[in-house]
Write an enzyme that holds these catalytic residues in place. Structure first.
Site, PDB file in Angstrom:
ATOM      1  N   CYS A  81     -50.581  47.772  -0.022  1.00 25.38           N
ATOM      2  CA  CYS A  81     -50.517  46.322   0.233  1.00 25.38           C
ATOM      3  C   CYS A  81     -50.175  45.670  -0.996  1.00 25.38           C
ATOM      4  O   CYS A  81     -51.180  45.723  -1.825  1.00 25.38           O
ATOM      5  CB  CYS A  81     -51.335  45.740   1.187  1.00 25.38           C
ATOM      6  N   CYS A  95     -55.848  40.190  -1.359  1.00 30.66           N
ATOM      7  CA  CYS A  95     -57.134  39.893  -0.405  1.00 30.66           C
ATOM      8  C   CYS A  95     -58.453  40.504  -0.763  1.00 30.66           C
ATOM      9  O   CYS A  95     -58.526  41.716  -0.594  1.00 30.66           O
ATOM     10  CB  CYS A  95     -57.007  40.082   1.098  1.00 30.66           C
ATOM     11  N   CYS A 148     -60.126  43.353   1.302  1.00 26.54           N
ATOM     12  CA  CYS A 148     -59.559  44.424   2.203  1.00 26.54           C
ATOM     13  C   CYS A 148     -59.257  45.807   1.313  1.00 26.54           C
ATOM     14  O   CYS A 148     -58.887  45.879  -0.012  1.00 26.54           O
ATOM     15  CB  CYS A 148     -57.966  43.721   2.244  1.00 26.54           C
ATOM     16  N   CYS A 178     -53.400  46.057  19.630  1.00 26.96           N
ATOM     17  CA  CYS A 178     -53.039  45.528  18.414  1.00 26.96           C
ATOM     18  C   CYS A 178     -52.647  46.332  17.442  1.00 26.96           C
ATOM     19  O   CYS A 178     -53.216  47.269  17.275  1.00 26.96           O
ATOM     20  CB  CYS A 178     -54.460  44.600  18.259  1.00 26.96           C
ATOM     21  N   CYS A 223     -50.042  42.951  20.673  1.00 26.37           N
ATOM     22  CA  CYS A 223     -50.257  41.943  19.782  1.00 26.37           C
ATOM     23  C   CYS A 223     -50.150  42.686  18.335  1.00 26.37           C
ATOM     24  O   CYS A 223     -50.412  43.740  18.235  1.00 26.37           O
ATOM     25  CB  CYS A 223     -52.035  41.753  19.560  1.00 26.37           C
ATOM     26  N   CYS A 258     -53.488  34.249  17.775  1.00 30.75           N
ATOM     27  CA  CYS A 258     -54.739  34.941  17.713  1.00 30.75           C
ATOM     28  C   CYS A 258     -54.952  34.578  15.980  1.00 30.75           C
ATOM     29  O   CYS A 258     -54.285  35.167  15.216  1.00 30.75           O
ATOM     30  CB  CYS A 258     -54.456  36.473  17.609  1.00 30.75           C
ATOM     31  N   ARG A 307     -63.536  36.561  19.927  1.00 30.05           N
ATOM     32  CA  ARG A 307     -63.651  38.000  19.592  1.00 30.05           C
ATOM     33  C   ARG A 307     -64.650  38.304  18.484  1.00 30.05           C
ATOM     34  O   ARG A 307     -64.725  37.656  17.546  1.00 30.05           O
ATOM     35  CB  ARG A 307     -62.258  38.670  19.219  1.00 30.05           C
TER      36      ARG A 307
HETATM   37  N1  SAM Z   1     -51.494  42.523   6.348  1.00 32.89           N
HETATM   38  C1  SAM Z   1     -51.474  41.654   7.476  1.00 32.89           C
HETATM   39  C2  SAM Z   1     -52.220  39.978   6.987  1.00 32.89           C
HETATM   40  O1  SAM Z   1     -53.169  40.242   6.336  1.00 32.89           O
HETATM   41  O2  SAM Z   1     -51.741  39.243   7.283  1.00 32.89           O
HETATM   42  C3  SAM Z   1     -52.160  42.153   8.452  1.00 32.89           C
HETATM   43  C4  SAM Z   1     -53.621  43.028   8.412  1.00 32.89           C
HETATM   44  S1  SAM Z   1     -54.959  42.330   7.870  1.00 32.89           S
HETATM   45  C5  SAM Z   1     -55.926  43.632   7.569  1.00 32.89           C
HETATM   46  C6  SAM Z   1     -55.572  41.455   9.130  1.00 32.89           C
HETATM   47  C7  SAM Z   1     -56.991  40.633   8.893  1.00 32.89           C
HETATM   48  O3  SAM Z   1     -57.944  41.696   9.191  1.00 32.89           O
HETATM   49  C8  SAM Z   1     -57.097  39.970   7.736  1.00 32.89           C
HETATM   50  O4  SAM Z   1     -56.562  38.657   7.881  1.00 32.89           O
HETATM   51  C9  SAM Z   1     -58.590  39.583   7.731  1.00 32.89           C
HETATM   52  O5  SAM Z   1     -58.899  38.599   8.581  1.00 32.89           O
HETATM   53  C10 SAM Z   1     -59.306  41.032   8.659  1.00 32.89           C
HETATM   54  N2  SAM Z   1     -59.958  42.022   7.442  1.00 32.89           N
HETATM   55  C11 SAM Z   1     -59.400  42.911   6.572  1.00 32.89           C
HETATM   56  N3  SAM Z   1     -60.126  43.671   6.034  1.00 32.89           N
HETATM   57  C12 SAM Z   1     -61.500  43.015   6.568  1.00 32.89           C
HETATM   58  C13 SAM Z   1     -62.667  43.425   6.217  1.00 32.89           C
HETATM   59  N4  SAM Z   1     -62.807  44.558   5.222  1.00 32.89           N
HETATM   60  N5  SAM Z   1     -63.783  42.865   6.929  1.00 32.89           N
HETATM   61  C14 SAM Z   1     -63.334  41.960   7.671  1.00 32.89           C
HETATM   62  N6  SAM Z   1     -62.182  41.610   8.013  1.00 32.89           N
HETATM   63  C15 SAM Z   1     -61.129  42.218   7.453  1.00 32.89           C
HETATM   64 FE1  SF4 Z   2     -52.437  43.435   2.619  1.00 33.86          FE
HETATM   65 FE2  SF4 Z   2     -55.047  43.512   3.498  1.00 33.86          FE
HETATM   66 FE3  SF4 Z   2     -54.324  41.135   2.628  1.00 33.86          FE
HETATM   67 FE4  SF4 Z   2     -53.370  42.108   5.008  1.00 33.86          FE
HETATM   68  S1  SF4 Z   2     -55.724  41.695   4.577  1.00 33.86           S
HETATM   69  S2  SF4 Z   2     -52.268  41.020   3.313  1.00 33.86           S
HETATM   70  S3  SF4 Z   2     -53.386  44.310   4.508  1.00 33.86           S
HETATM   71  S4  SF4 Z   2     -54.256  42.810   1.338  1.00 33.86           S
END
Ligand code: SAM
Ligand code: SF4
Ligand code: DTB
Length: 344
Positions: A79, A83, A86, A123, A154, A214, A286
């Site tokens: 990606c 973030c 992530c 989902c 979802c 959501c 949730r």
């Molecule tokens: N890439 C898309 C986005 O970020 O909009 C969708 C997938 S992203 C993995 C979805 C959500 O998962 C993130 O917004 C975050 O809130 C949650 N998430 C991701 N990594 C996480 C982690 N290590 N611990 C807890 N929540 C996490």
């Molecule tokens: Fe990409 Fe992870 Fe951020 Fe979703 S949460 S936009 S998968 S870096």
């Protein structure tokens, strides 16, 4: 008579365009929660907070029921976003291996498995900044197939414009997940590649297209208590509350900038669940990521505080989730049931 004179009726909407609270109707949903209001809830003695959360929960739900959703990563890793929490960001020193978008038939095999295990909602998550048109068509085929199995759908695909939201709606999508993640003030510490306003725009596009929202966030990213209150207040002052509110406990993954984030006091986490329940009483709250490292007693307190949905199955997107057998055992011990009907 909205002339601003002291005798005019107050505007029925707040500055976000959301309905004002009508004190003469205590059951009415409030959309004017401030950070201070939420902080005052978080500051309550724990027994009082839980009592209020349970009262709110029982006004809208059977407290012995929990909705279960199963997650599948349909496009993993690589990606471009940054973030900090992530493991799928390609910008971190270590990240999961990038894969291609899964084929529709493989997704349907996983969905069938989830349905057989008792999930109500399936989902699908993709590690994208936003979907490309060609990929969106493939996701629409997945949505149609999963719905055909009798499951709610979802997806979480990153940012969406209006046209993309309508395309997903036309495919029959039930829910779109897009989290605000934290408070507006702390947001910039966590993500730099998309703005807070980008998030709100996507949420508005989803809502306007008629898809259920959501939307939740993460606790444990080094934020202060005020940021947690700010996150809940943001969600609870939306013109319409998100139908599903995932509260994630950060899964600390090696190689991400938050791998060493300080552990959250479980009681503080339960307080956030309770605040979400009190402020958004008709939404499914949730208990999302982070259960793998939570003991049964903490999860039980989360249910008592009003959590009524979990992710079910051994994996979240890329990290482990409790085994279905462990979850079944816990729900059985608590005499709780899983909901089969939707909250749509
Ligand atoms: N890439 C898309 C986005 O970020 O909009 C969708 C997938 S992203 C993995 C979805 C959500 O998962 C993130 O917004 C975050 O809130 C949650 N998430 C991701 N990594 C996480 C982690 N290590 N611990 C807890 N929540 C996490
Ligand atoms: Fe990409 Fe992870 Fe951020 Fe979703 S949460 S936009 S998968 S870096
Ligand atoms: C949400 O709020 N939590 C889920 C779902 N929405 C997509 C994702 C949790 C991801 C946890 C880290 C991982 O497994 O990669």
């Amino acid at each position: 008579m909205a002339d601003g004179s002291p005798f005019s009726a107050p505007s029925p909407v707040n500055r976000n365009g959301a309905p004002r609270h009508d004190a003469s109707r205590p059951d009415a949903l409030r959309h004017d929660w401030t950070r201070e209001d939420v902080q005052a809830l978080l500051d309550l003695p724990f027994p009082e907070l839980l009592y209020r959360a349970q009262t709110a929960h029982r006004a809208h739900f059977d407290p012995a029921e929990v909705q279960i959703s199963t997650l599948l990563s349909i496009k993993t890793g690589g990606c471009p976003e940054d973030c900090a929490y992530c493991p799928q960001s390609s910008r971190h020193e270590q990240s999961v291996k990038a894969e291609r978008l899964m084929a529709v038939d493989r997704v349907l095999i996983e969905a069938k498995r989830a349905k057989d295990a008792g999930a109500a909602r399936f989902c699908m998550g993709a590690a994208w900044r936003s979907p490309k048109d060609h990929d969106l068509e493939t996701v629409c085929a997945m949505i149609e197939g999963v719905k055909g199995l009798g499951l709610e759908t979802c997806v979480t695909l990153g940012m969406l414009d209006t046209r993309q939201a309508h395309r997903l709606r036309d495919a029959g999508l039930d829910y779109y997940n897009h989290n605000i993640d934290t408070s507006p003030e702390y947001y910039g510490e966590i993500i730099s590649t998309r703005t807070w306003q980008d998030r709100l725009d996507t949420l508005e596009n989803v809502r306007d297209a008629g898809i259920n929202v959501c939307c939740g966030g993460i606790v444990g990213m080094g934020e202060g208590e005020g940021d947690r209150a700010g996150m809940i207040a943001t969600l609870a002052s939306m013109p319409k509350h998100p139908e599903s509110v995932p509260i994630n406990l950060l899964v600390r993954v090696a190689g991400t900038p938050l791998s060493d984030a300080e552990e959250v006091d479980p009681i503080d986490f339960v307080r956030i669940i309770a605040a979400a329940r009190i402020t958004m009483p008709a939404s499914h709250v949730r208990l999302a990521a982070g259960r793998e490292n939570m003991n049964d007693e903490t999860q039980t307190l989360c249910f008592l505080a009003g959590a009524n949905s979990i992710f079910y199955g051994e994996r979240l997107l890329t990290t482990p989730n409790p085994a279905a057998t462990r979850d079944r055992k816990l729900l059985d011990r608590l005499g709780m049931r899983t909901t089969v009907v939707s909250d749509a």
